[in-house]
Structures are given as C-alpha cells and as structure tokens.
Design a protein around this motif. Structure first.
Motif, mmCIF file in Angstrom:
data_model
loop_
_atom_site.group_PDB
_atom_site.id
_atom_site.type_symbol
_atom_site.label_atom_id
_atom_site.label_comp_id
_atom_site.label_asym_id
_atom_site.label_seq_id
_atom_site.Cartn_x
_atom_site.Cartn_y
_atom_site.Cartn_z
ATOM 1 N N VAL A 189 0.873 -1.172 0.000
ATOM 2 C CA VAL A 189 0.000 0.000 0.000
ATOM 3 C C VAL A 189 0.913 1.226 0.000
ATOM 4 C CG1 VAL A 189 -1.824 1.250 1.191
ATOM 5 C CG2 VAL A 189 -1.763 -1.250 1.287
ATOM 6 N N PRO A 190 0.803 2.098 -0.993
ATOM 7 C CA PRO A 190 1.742 3.231 -1.097
ATOM 8 C C PRO A 190 1.761 4.082 0.170
ATOM 9 C CG PRO A 190 0.452 3.039 -3.112
ATOM 10 C CD PRO A 190 -0.159 2.092 -2.119
ATOM 11 N N GLN A 191 2.965 4.300 0.708
ATOM 12 C CA GLN A 191 3.083 5.041 1.956
ATOM 13 C C GLN A 191 2.636 6.484 1.793
ATOM 14 O OE1 GLN A 191 6.549 4.317 4.250
ATOM 15 N NE2 GLN A 191 6.324 6.122 5.537
ATOM 16 N N ASP A 192 2.909 7.091 0.632
ATOM 17 C CA ASP A 192 2.541 8.496 0.466
ATOM 18 C C ASP A 192 1.022 8.689 0.548
ATOM 19 O OD1 ASP A 192 2.275 7.112 -1.965
ATOM 20 O OD2 ASP A 192 2.457 8.957 -3.139
ATOM 21 N N LEU A 193 0.258 7.709 0.056
ATOM 22 C CA LEU A 193 -1.202 7.818 0.134
ATOM 23 C C LEU A 193 -1.702 7.617 1.559
ATOM 24 C CD1 LEU A 193 -2.279 5.944 -3.134
ATOM 25 C CD2 LEU A 193 -1.878 8.396 -2.769
ATOM 26 N N GLU A 216 -5.810 11.601 6.562
ATOM 27 C CA GLU A 216 -5.814 12.019 7.966
ATOM 28 C C GLU A 216 -6.552 11.046 8.873
ATOM 29 O OE1 GLU A 216 -7.355 15.952 8.111
ATOM 30 O OE2 GLU A 216 -5.598 16.851 7.119
ATOM 31 N N ARG A 217 -7.294 10.118 8.291
ATOM 32 C CA ARG A 217 -8.013 9.137 9.103
ATOM 33 C C ARG A 217 -7.096 8.026 9.588
ATOM 34 N NH1 ARG A 217 -12.348 7.664 4.620
ATOM 35 N NH2 ARG A 217 -10.378 7.728 3.444
ATOM 36 N N ILE A 218 -5.917 7.903 8.987
ATOM 37 C CA ILE A 218 -4.991 6.805 9.266
ATOM 38 C C ILE A 218 -3.755 7.337 9.987
ATOM 39 C CG2 ILE A 218 -3.524 5.025 8.214
ATOM 40 C CD1 ILE A 218 -5.579 4.935 5.913
ATOM 41 N N THR A 219 -3.351 6.658 11.045
ATOM 42 C CA THR A 219 -2.150 7.021 11.802
ATOM 43 C C THR A 219 -1.095 5.943 11.602
ATOM 44 O OG1 THR A 219 -3.477 8.143 13.491
ATOM 45 C CG2 THR A 219 -1.214 7.551 14.080
ATOM 46 N N ILE A 220 0.055 6.331 11.064
ATOM 47 C CA ILE A 220 1.160 5.385 10.864
ATOM 48 C C ILE A 220 1.982 5.309 12.148
ATOM 49 C CG2 ILE A 220 3.250 4.886 9.531
ATOM 50 C CD1 ILE A 220 1.963 6.379 7.177
ATOM 51 N N LEU A 221 2.218 4.085 12.609
ATOM 52 C CA LEU A 221 2.917 3.877 13.880
ATOM 53 C C LEU A 221 4.324 3.333 13.706
ATOM 54 C CD1 LEU A 221 0.003 2.336 15.972
ATOM 55 C CD2 LEU A 221 0.716 4.713 15.813
ATOM 56 N N ALA A 222 4.587 2.633 12.616
ATOM 57 C CA ALA A 222 5.929 2.089 12.376
ATOM 58 C C ALA A 222 6.108 1.876 10.885
ATOM 59 C CB ALA A 222 6.139 0.776 13.137
ATOM 60 N N ASP A 223 7.313 2.200 10.388
ATOM 61 C CA ASP A 223 7.586 2.005 8.965
ATOM 62 C C ASP A 223 9.052 1.638 8.770
ATOM 63 O OD1 ASP A 223 8.775 4.427 9.476
ATOM 64 O OD2 ASP A 223 7.618 5.574 8.031
ATOM 65 N N SER A 224 9.385 1.345 7.520
ATOM 66 C CA SER A 224 10.718 0.858 7.172
ATOM 67 C C SER A 224 11.163 1.499 5.871
ATOM 68 C CB SER A 224 10.682 -0.670 7.016
ATOM 69 O OG SER A 224 11.823 -1.154 6.348
ATOM 70 N N GLU A 225 12.451 1.815 5.771
ATOM 71 C CA GLU A 225 12.970 2.381 4.525
ATOM 72 C C GLU A 225 12.809 1.405 3.370
ATOM 73 O OE1 GLU A 225 16.938 3.803 4.846
ATOM 74 O OE2 GLU A 225 16.500 5.241 6.454
ATOM 75 N N LYS A 226 12.960 0.117 3.629
ATOM 76 C CA LYS A 226 12.890 -0.883 2.566
ATOM 77 C C LYS A 226 11.507 -1.493 2.409
ATOM 78 C CE LYS A 226 17.720 -2.381 2.356
ATOM 79 N NZ LYS A 226 18.621 -3.567 2.362
ATOM 80 N N ALA A 227 10.794 -1.683 3.517
ATOM 81 C CA ALA A 227 9.523 -2.413 3.471
ATOM 82 C C ALA A 227 8.305 -1.505 3.551
ATOM 83 C CB ALA A 227 9.480 -3.444 4.603
ATOM 84 N N GLY A 228 8.509 -0.191 3.696
ATOM 85 C CA GLY A 228 7.377 0.717 3.763
ATOM 86 C C GLY A 228 6.657 0.652 5.096
ATOM 87 N N VAL A 229 5.361 0.959 5.075
ATOM 88 C CA VAL A 229 4.573 0.985 6.304
ATOM 89 C C VAL A 229 4.400 -0.435 6.839
ATOM 90 C CG1 VAL A 229 2.311 1.508 7.289
ATOM 91 C CG2 VAL A 229 3.351 3.090 5.665
#
Length: 307
Positions: free
Chosen positions: A197-201, A206-219
């Motif tokens: 799922v594209p991280q930029d989208l 604003e309904r979605i809160t990202i809690l952890a991500d990765s440079e290689k694996a994305g969200v």
C-alpha cells in the motif's frame, strides 16, 4: 494466560509442549469470569500452521482468551482437510449475530489478483462491514490489511518490482500511542509479499495514523478509528521456519527466489534461521489485547463501544 480452544484441536498438544497454558472447554465452563472473545478469520492456506502461530501470539497476556475460528463459505481450501475445517471452523453465517471483543483477519496468497477477482471478496466485504458494529477492535494482517485499507479507505495496493521477503528494520513513529508501548526504537519484523500500500497515500489520509515504517519495506503498522481498526502489513506471527518453508517452496516451483533478507546467518540457506522478531511480535499482540480490546470492551458485549 489461558487460551480456550476445542478439546481436540490438533495444535493444542503443540502449544502445551511449549508450556503455553491451554484451557479446554470443560475447564473454561467452570470458571466464573468472562473471557475475552476473539474471532479469527483464517484465510491462509495452511490453516493449522496459522492457528498455531496466532494462538501462540495471543498467549502472552494474563487475560483469558476464547478463540472462535471463522471461515468463508465462498471458497474451498485446497491445503487443509475438509474435515478439519468443518469440525473446528464456524461459517460466518453462524456467528453473524455474535459480538466479539476482538477479531483477526489474516493474510491470504491472493495479493497479485485485483481484490474484486478474489472468489470470496463479496463475503469478506460483508464481514469487514460487520466488524464495524459487532467488534471492539479488528486486527488485519498482511493481505488482510491491504484488503481492509482498500475497502474502508479506498487506497489500493500496487505491485512491487520483486517479492519482498525477509526481516526488515522498522522504526517507531510515535511511541506515546499504546499499541507500540514497550517497543525499541528499531525492530525487525517479517514480510512476505508481492504488493504494498503506497506510503505516500497513507500519509495523506488524515483518518490513518502510521505507527511504524521501514525504509525498505514501507509501512508496517498503522491504525484508524482510535484503534478500532489496526493494520499490520507484515507477518509478526510467523515462526522461525515459515520464511524458510516459503523460500524452499518457491525454489521448488522454479521461481528463482532471492534469499530472504536478514534471515539466515551469513545469508546461507543451509544455516538455521535466527528468531529475532518474537519479542516485538508478542508485545504487539499483548498491547492490542490490553489497550484496544480489554480496556475498552464492556463486560456484557452489546457491540462495538464508542471510543
């Protein structure tokens, strides 16, 4: 913590050998408490492997958990015996009027297909809509997370240039949120997928809160509705040899897979994989059960409470 399962569930013996407290139906019936009710919609092909992995992940909490296995009826599993499925799994129709404290929707090996072409998509949409009124918090895993984000928020998955397979480093975005409480600044987690799922989208919504991500694996981890919906893009429940089994399966199919990243010592498939993600996986499930299920669910289940 005791996990309540059917008396003759095959993985029960394995869990007991691992010193995980498994309570059978007879003993559970004689305890004067209300256990946490968790539904598990198991869409993975090797259902007994997934049962073991999920039950193991749910076992690291003092709460008593009552697990109901759920199946879709619009798809016939080819990798698990029909007798096992019909004996231990409830069709959605049977639990439609039930209320659950928590619900888990697993991944599925259909990620390269458009969602609408999956034979059980309509039934899954019905189940995902049902969780909004009958479940306190729903945990979506891998393809299940992609499906949930697509259905609820309209963000579609996109293909990756090649399969993402291995252990990837992630960093915590906001440790004040209880779901990642106790996490290290960086942690490893397994991924095994062909799409993302594209991280930029996700960042723009604003309904979605990202809690952890990765440079290689994305969200890796995000949530919505203050934890009513939680999305995990990887497979924290995987055991030590799951990625190894998938790698050797792909080799046998002539797919020429890459060696899973950060998985084998010295990247040598002849060496035993190191188990380096279990503590954070346990922490994730424990935090989910404690902060997003147990702490907010009513004693008498009337449906999803207001957060």
């Amino acid at each position: 913590m005791p996990i309540r399962v059917q008396n003759d569930l095959p993985v029960k013996e394995i869990l007991e050998q691992e010193n995980i407290f498994v309570m059978d139906e007879y003993r559970a019936a004689h305890q004067d408490i209300r256990p946490i009710s968790i539904g598990l919609l198991n869409l993975m092909p090797l259902k007994e492997d997934t049962e073991l992995q999920i039950l193991r992940s749910l076992s690291n909490t003092p709460l008593q958990v009552d697990v109901t296995f759920v199946r879709v009826t619009s798809h016939v599993s080819k990798n698990t015996s029909t007798s096992h499925i019909y004996k231990f799994y409830e069709p959605f129709e049977n639990i439609r009027n039930h209320k659950f404290d928590g619900f888990i929707i697993t991944g599925a090996p259909v990620e390269q297909m458009p969602f609408e072409e999956v034979d059980y998509w309509d039934e899954l949409v019905e189940i995902m809509d049902w969780t909004k009124t009958n479940v306190t918090s729903t945990l979506h895993l891998c393809w299940g997370a992609q499906a949930g984000i697509y259905h609820h928020y309209g963000i579609n998955k996109v293909p990756l240039p090649e399969k993402l397979s291995g252990l990837y480093w992630h960093h915590v975005r906001n440790r004040k949120i209880p779901l990642v409480r106790g996490f290290d600044d960086q942690f490893l987690a397994p991924h095994s997928r062909y799409t993302e799922v594209p991280q930029d989208l996700l960042e723009k919504d604003e309904r979605i809160t990202i809690l952890a991500d990765s440079e290689k694996a994305g969200v890796f981890l995000c949530m919505a509705l203050e934890g009513r919906q939680i999305f995990v893009m990887g497979h924290p429940e995987y055991d030590r040899v799951t990625l190894d089994s998938e790698f050797r399966r792909d080799l046998g199919k002539g797919l020429n897979p890459k060696v899973p990243e950060n998985y084998y010592p010295d990247d040598d498939p002849g060496k035993k994989p190191l188990l380096t993600w279990r503590s954070h996986a346990n922490n994730l499930y424990t935090n989910w059960l404690n902060y997003y299920v147990y702490q907010v669910t009513p004693y008498d289940l009337y449906g999803a409470p207001a957060f």
